[in-house]
Design a protein around this motif. Structure first.
Motif, PDB file in Angstrom:
ATOM      1  N   PRO A 190     -11.642  10.039   7.351  1.00 19.61           N
ATOM      2  CA  PRO A 190     -10.821   8.887   7.723  1.00 19.61           C
ATOM      3  C   PRO A 190     -10.697   7.854   6.608  1.00 19.61           C
ATOM      4  O   PRO A 190      -9.686   7.184   6.504  1.00 19.61           O
ATOM      5  CB  PRO A 190     -11.528   8.301   8.937  1.00 19.61           C
ATOM      6  N   PHE A 191     -11.728   7.708   5.766  1.00 21.10           N
ATOM      7  CA  PHE A 191     -11.655   6.756   4.664  1.00 21.10           C
ATOM      8  C   PHE A 191     -12.483   7.284   3.504  1.00 21.10           C
ATOM      9  O   PHE A 191     -13.568   7.815   3.702  1.00 21.10           O
ATOM     10  CB  PHE A 191     -12.184   5.379   5.078  1.00 21.10           C
ATOM     11  N   GLN A 192     -11.946   7.144   2.315  1.00 23.77           N
ATOM     12  CA  GLN A 192     -12.703   7.495   1.121  1.00 23.77           C
ATOM     13  C   GLN A 192     -12.105   6.802  -0.093  1.00 23.77           C
ATOM     14  O   GLN A 192     -10.939   6.430  -0.088  1.00 23.77           O
ATOM     15  CB  GLN A 192     -12.741   9.006   0.899  1.00 23.77           C
ATOM     16  N   GLU A 193     -12.923   6.620  -1.097  1.00 21.32           N
ATOM     17  CA  GLU A 193     -12.467   6.178  -2.403  1.00 21.32           C
ATOM     18  C   GLU A 193     -12.568   7.390  -3.303  1.00 21.32           C
ATOM     19  O   GLU A 193     -13.563   8.106  -3.281  1.00 21.32           O
ATOM     20  CB  GLU A 193     -13.328   5.041  -2.928  1.00 21.32           C
TER      21      GLU A 193
ATOM     22  N   ASP B  73       0.847  -1.189   0.000  1.00 19.69           N
ATOM     23  CA  ASP B  73       0.000   0.000   0.000  1.00 19.69           C
ATOM     24  C   ASP B  73       0.880   1.235   0.000  1.00 19.69           C
ATOM     25  O   ASP B  73       1.874   1.305   0.726  1.00 19.69           O
ATOM     26  CB  ASP B  73      -0.894   0.042   1.243  1.00 19.69           C
ATOM     27  N   GLY B  74       0.505   2.207  -0.793  1.00 19.24           N
ATOM     28  CA  GLY B  74       1.239   3.461  -0.807  1.00 19.24           C
ATOM     29  C   GLY B  74       0.977   4.226   0.480  1.00 19.24           C
ATOM     30  O   GLY B  74      -0.165   4.346   0.911  1.00 19.24           O
ATOM     31  N   MET B  75       2.027   4.704   1.109  1.00 19.45           N
ATOM     32  CA  MET B  75       1.888   5.456   2.356  1.00 19.45           C
ATOM     33  C   MET B  75       2.710   6.729   2.290  1.00 19.45           C
ATOM     34  O   MET B  75       3.816   6.734   1.734  1.00 19.45           O
ATOM     35  CB  MET B  75       2.350   4.618   3.549  1.00 19.45           C
ATOM     36  N   ARG B  76       2.138   7.773   2.871  1.00 24.02           N
ATOM     37  CA  ARG B  76       2.856   9.045   2.966  1.00 24.02           C
ATOM     38  C   ARG B  76       2.538   9.663   4.312  1.00 24.02           C
ATOM     39  O   ARG B  76       1.487   9.429   4.898  1.00 24.02           O
ATOM     40  CB  ARG B  76       2.454   9.985   1.837  1.00 24.02           C
ATOM     41  N   LEU B  77       3.473  10.440   4.802  1.00 24.40           N
ATOM     42  CA  LEU B  77       3.310  11.176   6.047  1.00 24.40           C
ATOM     43  C   LEU B  77       3.493  12.645   5.716  1.00 24.40           C
ATOM     44  O   LEU B  77       4.507  13.028   5.121  1.00 24.40           O
ATOM     45  CB  LEU B  77       4.351  10.722   7.078  1.00 24.40           C
TER      46      LEU B  77
ATOM     47  N   SER C  52      -6.933   6.216   3.324  1.00 23.46           N
ATOM     48  CA  SER C  52      -7.138   6.204   4.773  1.00 23.46           C
ATOM     49  C   SER C  52      -6.314   7.337   5.349  1.00 23.46           C
ATOM     50  O   SER C  52      -5.126   7.467   5.034  1.00 23.46           O
ATOM     51  CB  SER C  52      -6.670   4.884   5.389  1.00 23.46           C
ATOM     52  N   ASN C  53      -6.938   8.159   6.165  1.00 23.12           N
ATOM     53  CA  ASN C  53      -6.257   9.321   6.742  1.00 23.12           C
ATOM     54  C   ASN C  53      -6.378   9.304   8.253  1.00 23.12           C
ATOM     55  O   ASN C  53      -7.435   8.975   8.791  1.00 23.12           O
ATOM     56  CB  ASN C  53      -6.885  10.626   6.209  1.00 23.12           C
ATOM     57  N   SER C  54      -5.316   9.690   8.917  1.00 24.22           N
ATOM     58  CA  SER C  54      -5.303   9.783  10.375  1.00 24.22           C
ATOM     59  C   SER C  54      -4.456  10.972  10.795  1.00 24.22           C
ATOM     60  O   SER C  54      -3.496  11.327  10.105  1.00 24.22           O
ATOM     61  CB  SER C  54      -4.675   8.529  11.006  1.00 24.22           C
TER      62      SER C  54
END
Length: 97
Positions: free
Chosen positions: A72-75, A9-13, A91-93
């Motif tokens: 928090p979640f969307q497509e 999964d692609g992840m970024r901070l 997914s966002n937090s």
């Protein structure tokens, strides 16, 4: 760090002002940019094929972040910097440290 490196999964901070602090290789593959062209720059560098679209994405992020109104979640279907279109599950937090 192995969670980031090993994930498909692609992840970024991001920082509070929308600068990219960290990305994994999966994210780089998804957006089609090397890490060196992403980290330290506004997240919007990967999205929109014009400067105006990137500015709109930054303004939207800033307004949502300040209001603590991050979904928090969307497509979403997004347009990438090179004109490609991609459907993403996001997914966002908030991380406070």
């Amino acid at each position: 760090d192995s969670l980031w490196a090993g994930s498909r999964d692609g992840m970024r901070l991001l920082s509070a002002d929308g600068l990219v602090l960290h990305v994994n290789e999966a994210y780089c593959r998804i957006v089609g940019l090397p890490r060196a062209e992403i980290v330290g720059r506004p997240f919007s560098v990967a999205y929109g094929s014009s400067h105006e679209e990137q500015e709109r994405a930054r303004r939207n992020f800033n307004a949502r972040f300040l209001a603590r109104n991050i979904r928090p979640f969307q497509e979403a279907q997004v347009q990438l910097w090179d004109g490609r279109s991609a459907w993403l599950e996001l997914s966002n937090s908030f991380l406070h440290y």
